[in-house]
Design an enzyme around this catalytic site. Structure first.
Site, PDB file in Angstrom:
ATOM      1  CG  HIS A  57      73.432  43.151  55.938  1.00 42.64           C
ATOM      2  ND1 HIS A  57      72.352  42.426  56.359  1.00 42.64           N
ATOM      3  CD2 HIS A  57      72.991  44.430  55.795  1.00 42.64           C
ATOM      4  CE1 HIS A  57      71.308  43.225  56.500  1.00 42.64           C
ATOM      5  NE2 HIS A  57      71.670  44.446  56.149  1.00 42.64           N
ATOM      6  CG  HIS A  59      69.190  45.089  52.052  1.00 38.65           C
ATOM      7  ND1 HIS A  59      68.658  44.063  52.785  1.00 38.65           N
ATOM      8  CD2 HIS A  59      69.610  46.016  52.950  1.00 38.65           C
ATOM      9  CE1 HIS A  59      68.753  44.360  54.080  1.00 38.65           C
ATOM     10  NE2 HIS A  59      69.338  45.525  54.204  1.00 38.65           N
ATOM     11  NE  ARG A 210      62.627  50.772  62.146  1.00 37.21           N
ATOM     12  CZ  ARG A 210      63.798  50.456  61.595  1.00 37.21           C
ATOM     13  NH1 ARG A 210      64.882  50.375  62.361  1.00 37.21           N
ATOM     14  NH2 ARG A 210      63.895  50.207  60.313  1.00 37.21           N
ATOM     15  CG  HIS A 270      73.561  48.413  60.461  1.00 30.81           C
ATOM     16  ND1 HIS A 270      74.458  48.557  59.407  1.00 30.81           N
ATOM     17  CD2 HIS A 270      72.342  48.174  59.877  1.00 30.81           C
ATOM     18  CE1 HIS A 270      73.821  48.428  58.259  1.00 30.81           C
ATOM     19  NE2 HIS A 270      72.543  48.194  58.512  1.00 30.81           N
ATOM     20  CG  ASP A 321      73.099  47.674  54.275  1.00 31.79           C
ATOM     21  OD1 ASP A 321      72.033  47.330  53.745  1.00 31.79           O
ATOM     22  OD2 ASP A 321      73.135  48.329  55.321  1.00 31.79           O
TER      23      ASP A 321
END
Length: 454
Positions: A57, A59, A210, A270, A321
């Site tokens: 993971h 970003h 979301r 997570h 992350d």
């Protein structure tokens, strides 16, 4: 033609072995593993070989803002105040900046023991939300960075369309991330084509419950190739859990397991806030828990129920992350230490009496990380990628250890200093802790940092 390397000791899937010859083909795939072998004349020798891990993971762009959200604000700081700072960072970055940061980060991750990276990429458009002339521009920059760094890459273009549960419209800071379903499916086609061209991998990510409605999720999943990995952020924050209950009457992981075909293709990122039932159901699903302990600690997310999850056969891997940390050792150490702090115990994630905690962590993260990346075979075995770490046998902590003690010293006592060289698919990308692009990329990265901080 097959290349060969001799290792004094190597960690194989079945355990530690001595006098090991690894043969690999021109594509960087292991074709031969022989133990108890002799070193032939002219054969390269290393003393200690350990398989490289997959970082499940990332970003990448967030590496540029590491350390910029550590000043207290006028009210209680949280994930949500950090997110506002992140939105401002996104809005200032160009495609050139994005590539520069990705390349710099990938080199750091290689030095930290990761041979493969799963990029959860959602920075698609300009800061105003206007698509680039090529809508896949920033995705292609991730592949270009990987071509230069030498890291293996699974790219997950991210679907993001809403701001909260129930299909609420996005806010201004989310404009660089947004797609409708048709535009997203076209982006995935482009990413899959480039991955195939570069010998890399691609999959799908839905940012979170979301950010997508159930109808959008089902439309996207219906178009995926059978082998494509599927990743999603879920249950990271209690506010998210409470909003999910208000929307659906169910917690996020509960809803996901009820409504979506969650299986071994899935990676739930997570999954911090789980009930006992959710822990059990998630473990039984075969999905990978995508844990990012340093980021989860930095953001104040909470502590994953790793002890119970692993006891029930759950699969896990680690990622970095937001990249406040960039190493295998730091993530695995913090995963174990978080359990110790919560439970006031030691060696919480060891497999049992007399077993090494580091070895259990490393083996689990290797298998789960590769599964989440869409890689069929993990470790030093025939048919797997010829990707490994050469540990520094000249360091006292390494040179005086053998077997699992070496892993424990790497993770709990030494960290990245234990790693000397990194080989990815048969190519040496880190040699004596250096990458060929170190001097070139550092000043470029510094320019991006000055811009971000302005």
């Amino acid at each position: 033609m097959t290349s060969q390397v001799f290792a004094g000791q190597a960690l194989l899937p079945e355990g530690w072995a001595r006098d090991v010859v690894i043969g690999f083909d021109a594509a960087g795939t292991i074709a031969r593993v022989e133990t108890g072998a002799e070193q032939a004349p002219g054969m390269e020798r290393v003393e200690i070989m350990v398989p490289a891990l997959s970082n499940l993971h990332s970003h990448a762009f967030q590496r540029a803002m590491a350390g910029l959200a550590e000043v207290a604000g006028p009210s209680a700081d949280s994930f949500w105040t950090w997110r506002d700072r992140m939105y401002r960072c996104v809005g200032s970055m160009t495609p050139d900046d994005i590539e520069t940061v990705a390349l710099y980060l990938q080199i750091e991750l290689l030095k930290g023991g990761f041979g493969h990276l799963v990029e959860f990429h959602y920075q698609h458009h300009s800061g105003t939300g206007v698509p680039y002339a090529n809508p896949a521009e920033t995705s292609l920059r991730q592949f270009e960075a990987a071509r230069q760094s030498g890291i293996g890459l699974t790219q997950l273009p991210v679907f993001y369309a809403q701001s909260d549960f129930g299909g609420l419209p996005p806010v201004a800071g989310q404009r660089p991330f947004l797609h409708d379903v048709d535009g997203y499916l076209r982006l995935m086609e482009t990413v899959r084509a480039r991955a195939a061209e570069d010998g890399q991998l691609a999959g799908c990510a839905i940012h979170s419950l979301r950010a997508a409605t159930p109808e959008q999720m089902r439309a996207i999943l219906a178009e995926l190739p059978e082998e494509a990995p599927i990743h999603i952020h879920v249950a990271e924050q209690m506010r998210e859990v409470e909003a999910s209950i208000a929307w659906s009457g169910r917690r996020p992981v509960e809803w996901l397991l009820d409504e979506m075909p969650v299986d071994a293709r899935w990676c739930l990122i997570h999954a911090t806030h789980l009930t006992d039932s959710e822990v059990t159901r998630m473990a039984q699903s075969g999905a990978v828990a995508g844990l990012c302990p340093a980021t989860e600690a930095n953001l104040g997310d909470g502590i994953f129920e790793a002890r119970d999850f692993l006891a029930q056969g759950g699969r896990f891997g680690v990622g970095t992350d937001s990249h406040v940390a960039t190493s295998v050792a730091e993530e695995l150490r913090l995963l174990e230490y978080s359990q110790r702090l919560r439970d006031r115990a030691r060696n919480c994630l060891a497999a049992g009496e007399g077993s090494s905690t580091g070895r259990r962590l490393l083996g689990g993260a290797l298998a789960g990380g590769h599964q989440a990346a869409g890689i069929a075979k993990a470790g030093l075995q025939v048919g797997a990628a010829a990707s490994w770490l050469v540990m520094d046998h000249e360091h006292p902590f390494v040179g005086t250890a053998s077997g699992d003690t070496l892993i424990d010293r790497w993770i709990f006592a030494l960290g990245d200093q234990a790693i000397r060289d990194v080989i990815v698919r048969g190519k040496k990308v880190i040699e004596n802790r250096r990458h060929a692009l170190d001097e070139e990329i550092a000043p470029r990265f510094a320019e991006v940092l000055r811009k971000i901080q302005a």
